[in-house]
Write a protein that holds these residues in place. Structure first.
Motif, PDB file in Angstrom:
ATOM      1  N   ILE A 150       0.854  -1.193   0.000  1.00  0.00           N
ATOM      2  CA  ILE A 150       0.000   0.000   0.000  1.00  0.00           C
ATOM      3  C   ILE A 150       0.891   1.244   0.000  1.00  0.00           C
ATOM      4  CG2 ILE A 150      -1.736   1.308   1.295  1.00  0.00           C
ATOM      5  CD1 ILE A 150      -2.693  -1.382   2.417  1.00  0.00           C
ATOM      6  N   ILE A 151       0.517   2.240  -0.807  1.00  0.00           N
ATOM      7  CA  ILE A 151       1.234   3.512  -0.818  1.00  0.00           C
ATOM      8  C   ILE A 151       0.310   4.615  -0.290  1.00  0.00           C
ATOM      9  CG2 ILE A 151       2.688   2.782  -2.734  1.00  0.00           C
ATOM     10  CD1 ILE A 151       1.032   4.676  -4.553  1.00  0.00           C
ATOM     11  N   CYS A 152       0.831   5.813  -0.194  1.00  0.00           N
ATOM     12  CA  CYS A 152       0.047   6.957   0.281  1.00  0.00           C
ATOM     13  C   CYS A 152       0.248   8.140  -0.661  1.00  0.00           C
ATOM     14  CB  CYS A 152       0.488   7.343   1.689  1.00  0.00           C
ATOM     15  SG  CYS A 152      -0.389   8.776   2.376  1.00  0.00           S
ATOM     16  N   SER A 153      -0.834   8.861  -0.934  1.00  0.00           N
ATOM     17  CA  SER A 153      -0.732  10.092  -1.728  1.00  0.00           C
ATOM     18  C   SER A 153      -0.971  11.303  -0.841  1.00  0.00           C
ATOM     19  CB  SER A 153      -1.755  10.092  -2.866  1.00  0.00           C
ATOM     20  OG  SER A 153      -1.450   9.116  -3.825  1.00  0.00           O
ATOM     21  N   MET A 154      -0.085  12.296  -0.980  1.00  0.00           N
ATOM     22  CA  MET A 154      -0.171  13.524  -0.186  1.00  0.00           C
ATOM     23  C   MET A 154      -0.039  14.734  -1.097  1.00  0.00           C
ATOM     24  SD  MET A 154       2.147  12.618   3.150  1.00  0.00           S
ATOM     25  CE  MET A 154       1.345  11.896   4.576  1.00  0.00           C
ATOM     26  N   ASP A 155      -0.416  15.895  -0.591  1.00  0.00           N
ATOM     27  CA  ASP A 155      -0.378  17.122  -1.381  1.00  0.00           C
ATOM     28  C   ASP A 155       0.895  17.930  -1.217  1.00  0.00           C
ATOM     29  OD1 ASP A 155      -2.885  16.750  -2.489  1.00  0.00           O
ATOM     30  OD2 ASP A 155      -3.920  17.847  -0.903  1.00  0.00           O
ATOM     31  N   GLY A 156       1.462  17.932  -0.016  1.00  0.00           N
ATOM     32  CA  GLY A 156       2.539  18.880   0.279  1.00  0.00           C
ATOM     33  C   GLY A 156       3.925  18.295   0.114  1.00  0.00           C
ATOM     34  N   PHE A 157       4.583  18.577  -1.007  1.00  0.00           N
ATOM     35  CA  PHE A 157       5.932  18.039  -1.196  1.00  0.00           C
ATOM     36  C   PHE A 157       6.906  18.651  -0.194  1.00  0.00           C
ATOM     37  CE2 PHE A 157      10.156  17.913  -3.188  1.00  0.00           C
ATOM     38  CZ  PHE A 157      10.292  16.542  -3.351  1.00  0.00           C
ATOM     39  N   TYR A 158       7.006  19.972  -0.183  1.00  0.00           N
ATOM     40  CA  TYR A 158       7.970  20.613   0.713  1.00  0.00           C
ATOM     41  C   TYR A 158       7.462  20.763   2.143  1.00  0.00           C
ATOM     42  CZ  TYR A 158      11.164  21.659  -3.105  1.00  0.00           C
ATOM     43  OH  TYR A 158      12.054  21.544  -4.153  1.00  0.00           O
ATOM     44  N   SER A 159       6.194  20.507   2.375  1.00  0.00           N
ATOM     45  CA  SER A 159       5.676  20.574   3.744  1.00  0.00           C
ATOM     46  C   SER A 159       5.570  19.196   4.392  1.00  0.00           C
ATOM     47  CB  SER A 159       4.290  21.239   3.762  1.00  0.00           C
ATOM     48  OG  SER A 159       3.381  20.513   2.940  1.00  0.00           O
ATOM     49  N   GLN A 160       5.570  18.129   3.553  1.00  0.00           N
ATOM     50  CA  GLN A 160       5.373  16.780   4.100  1.00  0.00           C
ATOM     51  C   GLN A 160       6.439  15.767   3.695  1.00  0.00           C
ATOM     52  OE1 GLN A 160       1.246  16.620   2.491  1.00  0.00           O
ATOM     53  NE2 GLN A 160       0.671  15.978   4.552  1.00  0.00           N
ATOM     54  N   SER A 164      12.863  21.889   3.459  1.00  0.00           N
ATOM     55  CA  SER A 164      13.131  23.095   2.673  1.00  0.00           C
ATOM     56  C   SER A 164      13.504  24.226   3.627  1.00  0.00           C
ATOM     57  CB  SER A 164      11.887  23.489   1.871  1.00  0.00           C
ATOM     58  OG  SER A 164      10.857  23.923   2.743  1.00  0.00           O
ATOM     59  N   LYS A 165      13.914  25.329   3.048  1.00  0.00           N
ATOM     60  CA  LYS A 165      14.248  26.503   3.860  1.00  0.00           C
ATOM     61  C   LYS A 165      13.053  26.919   4.703  1.00  0.00           C
ATOM     62  CE  LYS A 165      15.934  31.287   3.428  1.00  0.00           C
ATOM     63  NZ  LYS A 165      16.396  32.327   2.476  1.00  0.00           N
ATOM     64  N   LEU A 166      11.865  26.906   4.091  1.00  0.00           N
ATOM     65  CA  LEU A 166      10.660  27.310   4.824  1.00  0.00           C
ATOM     66  C   LEU A 166      10.280  26.292   5.887  1.00  0.00           C
ATOM     67  CD1 LEU A 166       8.287  29.232   5.259  1.00  0.00           C
ATOM     68  CD2 LEU A 166       7.070  28.043   3.417  1.00  0.00           C
ATOM     69  N   SER A 167      10.356  24.998   5.548  1.00  0.00           N
ATOM     70  CA  SER A 167       9.978  23.988   6.545  1.00  0.00           C
ATOM     71  C   SER A 167      10.898  24.057   7.761  1.00  0.00           C
ATOM     72  CB  SER A 167       9.994  22.578   5.933  1.00  0.00           C
ATOM     73  OG  SER A 167      11.309  22.159   5.644  1.00  0.00           O
ATOM     74  N   ASN A 168      12.184  24.329   7.519  1.00  0.00           N
ATOM     75  CA  ASN A 168      13.113  24.466   8.641  1.00  0.00           C
ATOM     76  C   ASN A 168      12.833  25.734   9.441  1.00  0.00           C
ATOM     77  OD1 ASN A 168      14.515  22.093   8.071  1.00  0.00           O
ATOM     78  ND2 ASN A 168      15.908  23.118   6.642  1.00  0.00           N
ATOM     79  N   LYS A 169      12.499  26.798   8.736  1.00  0.00           N
ATOM     80  CA  LYS A 169      12.158  28.061   9.417  1.00  0.00           C
ATOM     81  C   LYS A 169      10.939  27.893  10.300  1.00  0.00           C
ATOM     82  CE  LYS A 169      10.874  32.868   8.432  1.00  0.00           C
ATOM     83  NZ  LYS A 169      10.616  33.865   7.365  1.00  0.00           N
TER      84      LYS A 169
END
Length: 257
Positions: A150-160, A164-169
């Motif tokens: 089973i796999i999973c589909s999500m929307d947020g590449f850089y949030s999930q 990224s710079k923003l996720s670390n911030k």
């Protein structure tokens, strides 16, 4: 009949067998393996060709990244008579032994935001058992290892999925995504498969997902250079061969009727 709104295609231009790719560039790679191929349309993220592989008419179209644009592609292809939909793409593996292997999931965990606009979250997002078995057989014919987890589909590449710079911030620890999914024995993550299988089931048509594991969680490891090029070529070969196998089975069934 008028052309569809976004893909700009019409029924007479489309095969009942449709290969769906997120990347328009992958459509171009598929086209190199087709005969009598015709470019149908190119609009926004959607690039569509129709041609023949071993005598079977096949349409290849790109869906762009993520569930919303994939849903549009599926809807418009269904309007044009699509009966079999196969997503061919790459996936982020959550198990180290999957890198370079095919993931042909039996079902998808829905963590995208588009699928719930069609059906409740409790509605299953399952692949066609018949198609999965055929793609498994096609993989064996090419000497390739595969996994039906089973796999999973999500929307947020850089949030999930990727730091990224923003996720670390924002102190957003994407590793929690992977830790949580591993509790449910999830094999990989992508961004389109859940909505594709949700819609094929609602439409009453055959659908399955065939992906190549080209990266591991948070891009900790990934296929490079010629290894990556060969993996994508193997992926396309497996899918095209699988569609031909399915088409021949359908032809034999019709001859018996």
């Amino acid at each position: 009949m008028e052309k569809t709104l976004y893909l700009q295609v019409s029924p007479e231009e489309i095969s009942k067998y449709v290969v769906l790719c997120g990347d328009p560039g992958r459509v171009e790679k598929i086209v190199t393996k087709l005969n009598n191929c015709k470019k149908i349309a190119s609009n926004r993220e959607y690039l569509t060709y129709t041609g023949f592989y071993k005598g079977i008419k096949i349409t290849a179209t790109s869906t762009g990244i993520g569930a919303p644009s994939a849903a549009i592609a599926i809807e418009e292809m269904y309007n044009c008579g699509m009966e079999v939909a196969v997503r061919v793409g790459t996936i982020m593996g959550l198990k180290d032994d999957l890198l370079g292997k095919l993931l042909i999931p039996s079902a998808v965990m829905k963590e995208d935001g588009t699928s719930p606009t069609y059906a409740p979250k409790t509605y299953p997002s399952c692949a066609s058992y018949e198609l999965v078995e055929i793609m498994n057989e096609s993989s064996k014919e090419y000497g390739l290892e595969y996994n039906n987890g089973i796999i999973c589909s999500m929307d947020g590449f850089y949030s999930q999925m990727k730091e990224s710079k923003l996720s670390n911030k924002m102190k957003n620890n994407v590793n929690k995504t992977f830790e949580n999914l591993k509790k449910y024995n999830i094999s990989g993550i992508d961004m389109e498969s859940s909505v594709i299988l949700t819609l094929t089931n609602l439409m009453g048509i055959k659908g399955c997902i065939v992906t190549m594991t080209t990266v591991l969680e948070n891009l900790n490891d990934f296929l490079k250079g010629e290894e990556r090029t060969k993996a994508e070529d193997d992926l396309i070969n497996v899918v095209l061969n699988g569609i031909v196998k399915y088409a021949k089975i359908e032809e034999e069934k019709n001859e018996l009727v």
